[in-house]
Design an enzyme around this catalytic site. Structure first.
Site, PDB file in Angstrom:
ATOM      1  CG  ASP A   1      -1.902   1.103   1.258  1.00 27.27           C
ATOM      2  OD1 ASP A   1      -1.964   1.882   0.291  1.00 27.27           O
ATOM      3  OD2 ASP A   1      -2.635   1.203   2.248  1.00 27.27           O
TER       4      ASP A   1
ATOM      5  CE  LYS B   1      -0.543   4.319   3.294  1.00 30.64           C
ATOM      6  NZ  LYS B   1      -0.743   3.211   4.145  1.00 30.64           N
TER       7      LYS B   1
ATOM      8  CG  ASP C   1      -2.444  -1.982   4.974  1.00 29.80           C
ATOM      9  OD1 ASP C   1      -2.454  -1.782   6.201  1.00 29.80           O
ATOM     10  OD2 ASP C   1      -2.683  -1.104   4.142  1.00 29.80           O
TER      11      ASP C   1
ATOM     12  CG  ASP D   1      -3.618   5.265   2.365  1.00 31.44           C
ATOM     13  OD1 ASP D   1      -3.420   4.116   1.920  1.00 31.44           O
ATOM     14  OD2 ASP D   1      -3.083   5.695   3.393  1.00 31.44           O
TER      15      ASP D   1
ATOM     16  NE  ARG E   1     -11.918   3.418   5.714  1.00 33.41           N
ATOM     17  CZ  ARG E   1     -11.600   4.675   5.797  1.00 33.41           C
ATOM     18  NH1 ARG E   1     -12.312   5.576   5.180  1.00 33.41           N
ATOM     19  NH2 ARG E   1     -10.571   5.050   6.507  1.00 33.41           N
TER      20      ARG E   1
END
Length: 115
Positions: free
Chosen positions: A19, A26, A37, A95, A99
């Site tokens: 990620d 990031k 993650d 990011d 979800r």
């Protein structure tokens, strides 16, 4: 798929293999531990493997897995994503992909439950 006498169980865990944050990138320090993650998916997969070994005829389901890196097909902030359930979601931050994959995995499990 699986023995109809067995209850259908769905195990879902967040499976972001790596990620970067997508286009909302990031900082380097924020990416170093992003392998964690995928811990939710790894845990769900390990539990599923144990139950498959015991059940011999399991009702298997897939765990969601993605990589959130920058590419020509990356979501952009304010893009509209149509979920598996048909709901539209405006991407506010690239990011927040976990979800979306969790929601789609739960929608898939719900579809299979109705069949």
């Amino acid at each position: 798929m699986g023995n109809n006498k067995h209850p259908r169980v769905t195990l879902v865990g967040k499976g972001v293999c790596f990620d970067t944050g997508g286009l909302d990138i990031k900082p380097e320090s924020g990416m170093l531990n992003m392998k964690k993650d995928m811990a939710g998916a790894a845990t769900a997969l390990a539990l599923a493997h144990m139950s498959w070994r015991e059940a011999k005829d399991p009702a298997a389901r897939a765990d969601p897995a993605v990589e959130n890196s920058i590419s020509a097909t990356s979501f952009r902030p304010r893009d509209i994503y149509t979920s598996r359930k048909g709901l539209t979601v405006e991407i506010g931050n690239t990011d927040a992909e976990g979800r979306l994959i969790l929601a789609d995995a739960l929608a898939l499990a719900d579809e299979e439950n109705r069949n």
